[in-house]
Design a protein around this motif. Structure first.
Motif, PDB file in Angstrom:
ATOM      1  N   TYR A  71      -2.937  -4.207   4.884  1.00  0.00           N
ATOM      2  CA  TYR A  71      -2.164  -3.090   5.404  1.00  0.00           C
ATOM      3  C   TYR A  71      -2.770  -1.754   4.998  1.00  0.00           C
ATOM      4  O   TYR A  71      -2.803  -0.805   5.789  1.00  0.00           O
ATOM      5  CB  TYR A  71      -0.706  -3.158   4.938  1.00  0.00           C
ATOM      6  CG  TYR A  71       0.135  -4.108   5.755  1.00  0.00           C
ATOM      7  CD1 TYR A  71       0.322  -3.921   7.123  1.00  0.00           C
ATOM      8  CD2 TYR A  71       0.749  -5.192   5.161  1.00  0.00           C
ATOM      9  CE1 TYR A  71       1.086  -4.799   7.865  1.00  0.00           C
ATOM     10  CE2 TYR A  71       1.524  -6.075   5.893  1.00  0.00           C
ATOM     11  CZ  TYR A  71       1.684  -5.868   7.253  1.00  0.00           C
ATOM     12  OH  TYR A  71       2.456  -6.724   7.992  1.00  0.00           O
ATOM     13  N   GLN A  72      -3.264  -1.654   3.782  1.00  0.00           N
ATOM     14  CA  GLN A  72      -3.878  -0.410   3.330  1.00  0.00           C
ATOM     15  C   GLN A  72      -5.136  -0.097   4.132  1.00  0.00           C
ATOM     16  O   GLN A  72      -5.384   1.050   4.500  1.00  0.00           O
ATOM     17  CB  GLN A  72      -4.216  -0.496   1.840  1.00  0.00           C
ATOM     18  CG  GLN A  72      -3.003  -0.429   0.946  1.00  0.00           C
ATOM     19  CD  GLN A  72      -3.360  -0.618  -0.525  1.00  0.00           C
ATOM     20  OE1 GLN A  72      -4.515  -0.857  -0.859  1.00  0.00           O
ATOM     21  NE2 GLN A  72      -2.354  -0.534  -1.374  1.00  0.00           N
ATOM     22  N   LYS A  73      -5.930  -1.122   4.440  1.00  0.00           N
ATOM     23  CA  LYS A  73      -7.138  -0.904   5.225  1.00  0.00           C
ATOM     24  C   LYS A  73      -6.788  -0.469   6.629  1.00  0.00           C
ATOM     25  O   LYS A  73      -7.438   0.410   7.209  1.00  0.00           O
ATOM     26  CB  LYS A  73      -7.978  -2.178   5.271  1.00  0.00           C
ATOM     27  CG  LYS A  73      -8.693  -2.474   3.991  1.00  0.00           C
ATOM     28  CD  LYS A  73      -9.524  -3.744   4.104  1.00  0.00           C
ATOM     29  CE  LYS A  73     -10.213  -4.061   2.804  1.00  0.00           C
ATOM     30  NZ  LYS A  73     -10.987  -5.309   2.864  1.00  0.00           N
ATOM     31  N   ARG A  74      -5.755  -1.069   7.209  1.00  0.00           N
ATOM     32  CA  ARG A  74      -5.355  -0.720   8.569  1.00  0.00           C
ATOM     33  C   ARG A  74      -4.853   0.718   8.646  1.00  0.00           C
ATOM     34  O   ARG A  74      -5.127   1.430   9.581  1.00  0.00           O
ATOM     35  CB  ARG A  74      -4.273  -1.665   9.094  1.00  0.00           C
ATOM     36  CG  ARG A  74      -4.824  -3.020   9.449  1.00  0.00           C
ATOM     37  CD  ARG A  74      -3.783  -3.875  10.070  1.00  0.00           C
ATOM     38  NE  ARG A  74      -4.311  -5.203  10.378  1.00  0.00           N
ATOM     39  CZ  ARG A  74      -3.596  -6.203  10.822  1.00  0.00           C
ATOM     40  NH1 ARG A  74      -2.297  -6.048  11.009  1.00  0.00           N
ATOM     41  NH2 ARG A  74      -4.145  -7.356  11.079  1.00  0.00           N
ATOM     42  N   LYS A  75      -4.080   1.134   7.646  1.00  0.00           N
ATOM     43  CA  LYS A  75      -3.568   2.506   7.642  1.00  0.00           C
ATOM     44  C   LYS A  75      -4.720   3.503   7.521  1.00  0.00           C
ATOM     45  O   LYS A  75      -4.745   4.527   8.186  1.00  0.00           O
ATOM     46  CB  LYS A  75      -2.598   2.720   6.478  1.00  0.00           C
ATOM     47  CG  LYS A  75      -1.250   2.127   6.711  1.00  0.00           C
ATOM     48  CD  LYS A  75      -0.320   2.443   5.536  1.00  0.00           C
ATOM     49  CE  LYS A  75       1.044   1.820   5.730  1.00  0.00           C
ATOM     50  NZ  LYS A  75       1.909   2.088   4.569  1.00  0.00           N
TER      51      LYS A  75
END
Length: 78
Positions: A71-75
């Motif tokens: 999720y952090q990478k996607r954001k």
């Protein structure tokens, strides 16, 4: 809080004493419910159950941390 914990430990010990002294009726005689200590408390089984719970917890944490990283990478990427 400490007194409550001490009371709990004392009551638990009293309960265990009662359980160890339990007897069952066989005909006119009575026999102890637990013939051996292992029947009352299986140490190896407890260790195995505890280690399995620990392993499951570690796997869950690992899975959650992976999802969090995704999720952090996607954001950051969008």
């Amino acid at each position: 809080m400490r007194n409550v914990d001490e009371d709990f430990a004392a009551h638990r010990q009293a309960w265990l004493n009662r359980e160890v002294q339990a007897e069952k009726q066989i005909g006119k005689q009575s026999k102890p419910v637990f013939g051996k200590f292992d029947q009352f408390f299986d140490y190896e089984k407890r260790l195995n159950n505890n280690s399995q719970k620990l392993e499951t917890t570690r796997q869950a944490e690992t899975f959650e941390s992976r999802i969090s990283k995704i999720y952090q990478k996607r954001k950051g990427g969008k």
